[in-house]
Design an enzyme around this catalytic site. Structure first.
Site, short mmCIF file in Angstrom:
data_model
loop_
_atom_site.label_atom_id
_atom_site.label_comp_id
_atom_site.label_asym_id
_atom_site.label_seq_id
_atom_site.Cartn_x
_atom_site.Cartn_y
_atom_site.Cartn_z
N ASP A 11 38.89 90.25 52.57
CA ASP A 11 39.44 89.97 53.90
C ASP A 11 38.36 89.27 54.71
O ASP A 11 37.31 89.85 54.97
CB ASP A 11 39.87 91.28 54.57
CG ASP A 11 40.82 91.03 55.74
OD1 ASP A 11 41.01 89.85 56.11
OD2 ASP A 11 41.35 92.02 56.29
N ASP A 105 43.54 84.22 54.79
CA ASP A 105 42.20 84.83 54.78
C ASP A 105 42.13 86.14 54.01
O ASP A 105 41.16 86.89 54.17
CB ASP A 105 41.74 85.06 56.22
CG ASP A 105 42.64 86.02 56.97
OD1 ASP A 105 43.82 86.13 56.63
OD2 ASP A 105 42.15 86.68 57.91
N GLU A 106 43.11 86.41 53.16
CA GLU A 106 43.16 87.72 52.52
C GLU A 106 43.78 87.59 51.14
O GLU A 106 44.75 86.88 50.95
CB GLU A 106 43.99 88.66 53.40
CG GLU A 106 44.05 90.09 52.94
CD GLU A 106 44.91 90.94 53.87
OE1 GLU A 106 45.03 92.14 53.60
OE2 GLU A 106 45.48 90.39 54.84
#
Length: 453
Positions: A11, A105-106
């Protein structure tokens, strides 16, 4: 459940805001808020400096401004964020063929499938190398969680924030989960959490002690059985490389039933904004708008409307949800509201956050950064009918024929204020121009890491 912590969850830390700070030296170490800047705008991401003031994702932008009036408020640059995301996902792909992106983003990574980890030591080494590689490639930090299941790996990465790595050894899951809130488990949102609280269950250990039969009675066969397994630390979900989302939705349960029709409409519009934020973050648009209403007597109504084509426009989703609400009888009160979008399709990159950018173009407010250096910039005056004026979104890239690359701090009353700096430079100078200055043009985002040669 695996015997070794070979499922990795990455993350990125405050991704959008951190990317803006990396691109703009003058914002490093200062509160930064990214989102729609119009009257209905919401926070997409807040930097850790802004979070200290209580600002968080999905918060109405007006509330964020009251909490952190001196923060820099910027319109999202999603093409820029996606380019960084592609760099990160490429690094994850080098670890394993099984990478499951959850958003820009993960992502989850199956290290075992990549044959680079089969025990705690090798998994930790892979995670640490990944963090170093991400920093070198993007100048940004990411937090890594390692565990024997997806659920625990995600919890570990949250504990690792910011810029850390946490490894949870298989076999310790129940001890870890027991004292935590039920909301830590996947699938327990505000509505389910409140339902469980009223049944006397607030911690994960409460769920485990209640037993499967009681949870099935409260939540239904599928949800109850799944939640019982997770409360006992069991999660066998595999990392899936091709993850096809079927829908995106958000919902809120209210402590007190809502009766005022105007308030209910306002909440639906707010949920529509949040839903579109998630829709865009997942890289999709959708054709079917869904409204969910749970009334005072726990009866739940679902209404839907299918559009002629897919959309990720907040205005379109907001208006469709409002039309659906008009067909629902809310007399007696509303306990829960939800807005969703289904019939998903991949977006085209140029459509990303079009509405948020439009709000930024008309918002006209300059971020309060180094106020002593910044010329006063007011709200834009109403334009005369038929007038055409170039507009500049706060945070967006520009280039000047004399001063080079910079970014917009704010605009109004016929002027635009620009700070001239580059990701690898010292904090730059601020200058103000007429909005129609022919030497000032929109610019391209610069890479965060300067390449040699």
């Amino acid at each position: 459940m695996r015997a070794a912590p070979t499922i990795l969850h990455l993350d990125m830390d405050a991704f959008f805001a951190a990317a803006e700070q990396a691109a703009k030296p003058s914002l490093r170490g200062k509160p930064v808020v990214v989102g729609g800047l119009g009257p209905r705008g919401v926070v997409a991401t807040a930097s850790y400096e802004a979070r200290r003031f209580g600002v968080h994702s999905a918060m109405p932008m007006g509330q964020a401004r009251r909490l952190a009036p001196n923060a820099a408020y910027l319109v999202p640059r999603f093409a820029f964020y996606r380019s960084i995301s592609e760099q990160v996902m490429e690094l994850l792909g080098r670890l394993s063929p099984l990478v499951e992106p959850l958003s820009l983003d993960e992502a989850f990574v199956d290290l075992e499938a990549g044959e680079i980890a089969d025990d705690s030591a090798s998994a930790r080494a892979a995670g640490e190398r990944l963090r170093v590689d991400i920093l070198a490639a993007t100048a940004l930090t990411g937090s890594v969680g390692l565990a024997g299941s997806k659920m625990i790996a995600k919890i570990a990465s949250e504990e690792a924030k910011p810029d850390g790595l946490v490894l949870i050894e298989p076999g310790t899951e129940r001890e870890l989960l027991g004292p935590r809130s039920v909301r830590i488990l996947p699938g327990v949102g505000p509505a389910t959490g409140e339902h469980l609280r009223r049944a006397g269950m607030t911690t994960v250990s409460d769920l485990a002690e209640a037993g499967e039969d009681e949870l099935v009675r409260l939540l239904g066969r599928a949800h109850g059985a799944s939640l019982y397994r997770m409360a006992r630390g069991h999660d066998d979900r595999p990392v899936v490389a091709e993850r096809d989302a079927k829908s995106v939705s958000v919902e809120d349960t209210f402590d007190v039933d809502l009766h005022d029709r105007v308030r209910i409409r306002t909440e639906v519009e707010r949920l529509a904004e949040r839903c579109v934020g998630r829709l865009r973050a997942s890289g999709h648009s959708g054709r079917t708008i869904v409204l969910k209403v749970r009334r005072y007597d726990f009866s739940t109504l679902t209404r839907s409307e299918t559009l002629r084509g897919p959309t990720d426009d907040p205005g379109v989703v907001r208006e469709a949800a409002g039309r659906l609400l008009e067909a629902v009888d809310t007399t007696g009160g509303v306990r829960l509201l939800g807005v969703g979008v289904s019939g998903l399709a991949d977006y085209t990159q140029e459509d990303l956050f079009a509405q948020a950018e439009a709000e930024g173009l008309t918002g006209g407010e300059a971020p309060a950064v180094d106020a002593a250096e910044v010329s006063a910039v007011s709200e834009p005056e109403p334009e005369a009918e038929g007038a055409v004026e170039r507009r500049w979104a706060p945070g967006h890239d520009v280039r000047h024929a004399v001063y080079g690359a910079g970014w917009v701090q704010g605009s109004g009353v016929g002027r635009v204020t620009v700070r001239f700096e580059e990701p690898w430079s010292e904090p730059g100078r601020v200058r103000t121009f007429a909005v129609d200055d022919p030497e000032l043009v929109p610019g391209e985002a610069l890479p965060l890491v300067r390449t040699e040669g």
